[in-house]
Design a protein around this motif. Sequence first.
Motif, PDB file in Angstrom:
ATOM      1  N   LEU A  51       9.483   2.026  -6.626  1.00  0.00           N
ATOM      2  CA  LEU A  51       8.046   1.961  -6.920  1.00  0.00           C
ATOM      3  C   LEU A  51       7.607   0.522  -7.183  1.00  0.00           C
ATOM      4  CD1 LEU A  51       7.458   5.078  -9.195  1.00  0.00           C
ATOM      5  CD2 LEU A  51       6.423   4.641  -6.961  1.00  0.00           C
ATOM      6  N   LYS A  52       8.388  -0.205  -7.953  1.00  0.00           N
ATOM      7  CA  LYS A  52       8.059  -1.592  -8.274  1.00  0.00           C
ATOM      8  C   LYS A  52       8.010  -2.445  -7.009  1.00  0.00           C
ATOM      9  CE  LYS A  52      10.894  -4.627  -9.996  1.00  0.00           C
ATOM     10  NZ  LYS A  52      11.834  -5.377 -10.804  1.00  0.00           N
ATOM     11  N   LEU A  58       2.576  -4.144  -1.759  1.00  0.00           N
ATOM     12  CA  LEU A  58       1.175  -3.776  -1.510  1.00  0.00           C
ATOM     13  C   LEU A  58       0.195  -4.797  -2.095  1.00  0.00           C
ATOM     14  CD1 LEU A  58       1.258   0.067  -2.158  1.00  0.00           C
ATOM     15  CD2 LEU A  58       0.912  -1.085   0.031  1.00  0.00           C
ATOM     16  N   TYR A  59       0.565  -5.381  -3.225  1.00  0.00           N
ATOM     17  CA  TYR A  59      -0.327  -6.303  -3.902  1.00  0.00           C
ATOM     18  C   TYR A  59       0.148  -7.754  -3.835  1.00  0.00           C
ATOM     19  CZ  TYR A  59      -2.639  -2.150  -5.560  1.00  0.00           C
ATOM     20  OH  TYR A  59      -3.311  -0.973  -5.612  1.00  0.00           O
ATOM     21  N   SER A  60       0.984  -8.059  -2.858  1.00  0.00           N
ATOM     22  CA  SER A  60       1.515  -9.420  -2.736  1.00  0.00           C
ATOM     23  C   SER A  60       0.417 -10.444  -2.441  1.00  0.00           C
ATOM     24  CB  SER A  60       2.584  -9.484  -1.663  1.00  0.00           C
ATOM     25  OG  SER A  60       2.037  -9.152  -0.398  1.00  0.00           O
ATOM     26  N   ASP A  61      -0.649 -10.012  -1.816  1.00  0.00           N
ATOM     27  CA  ASP A  61      -1.740 -10.936  -1.529  1.00  0.00           C
ATOM     28  C   ASP A  61      -2.525 -11.303  -2.790  1.00  0.00           C
ATOM     29  OD1 ASP A  61      -2.714  -8.312  -1.665  1.00  0.00           O
ATOM     30  OD2 ASP A  61      -4.423  -8.770  -0.362  1.00  0.00           O
ATOM     31  N   CYS A  62      -2.307 -10.559  -3.863  1.00  0.00           N
ATOM     32  CA  CYS A  62      -2.979 -10.837  -5.137  1.00  0.00           C
ATOM     33  C   CYS A  62      -2.190 -11.813  -6.023  1.00  0.00           C
ATOM     34  CB  CYS A  62      -3.206  -9.557  -5.938  1.00  0.00           C
ATOM     35  SG  CYS A  62      -4.258  -8.365  -5.090  1.00  0.00           S
ATOM     36  N   ALA A  63      -0.934 -12.048  -5.647  1.00  0.00           N
ATOM     37  CA  ALA A  63      -0.079 -12.927  -6.465  1.00  0.00           C
ATOM     38  C   ALA A  63      -0.589 -14.354  -6.372  1.00  0.00           C
ATOM     39  CB  ALA A  63       1.359 -12.842  -5.986  1.00  0.00           C
ATOM     40  N   TYR A  64      -0.413 -15.076  -7.413  1.00  0.00           N
ATOM     41  CA  TYR A  64      -0.885 -16.450  -7.420  1.00  0.00           C
ATOM     42  C   TYR A  64       0.166 -17.314  -6.809  1.00  0.00           C
ATOM     43  CZ  TYR A  64      -2.934 -14.575 -11.771  1.00  0.00           C
ATOM     44  OH  TYR A  64      -3.513 -13.824 -12.764  1.00  0.00           O
TER      45      TYR A  64
END
Length: 64
Positions: A51-52, A58-64
Amino acid sequence: MEELKRLGQKMEQQMKDSLVFNEKTGFWYDKQDEESIYTEEGIRLSVYEDLKDTLNHLYSDCAY
């Protein structure tokens, strides 16, 4: 959060369904590979990691 919890429980059950439980040892064994053994906690940890990793992807584009 409830849906995520239910998804985790479903994934745990799916993993258990793909394994064989040995009541004598208390371990779960892979049907294909008897070398792979899991405990109840190991199954939960495996599902958590899946899950992690999925959420990270899925949210890798949100990482800084």
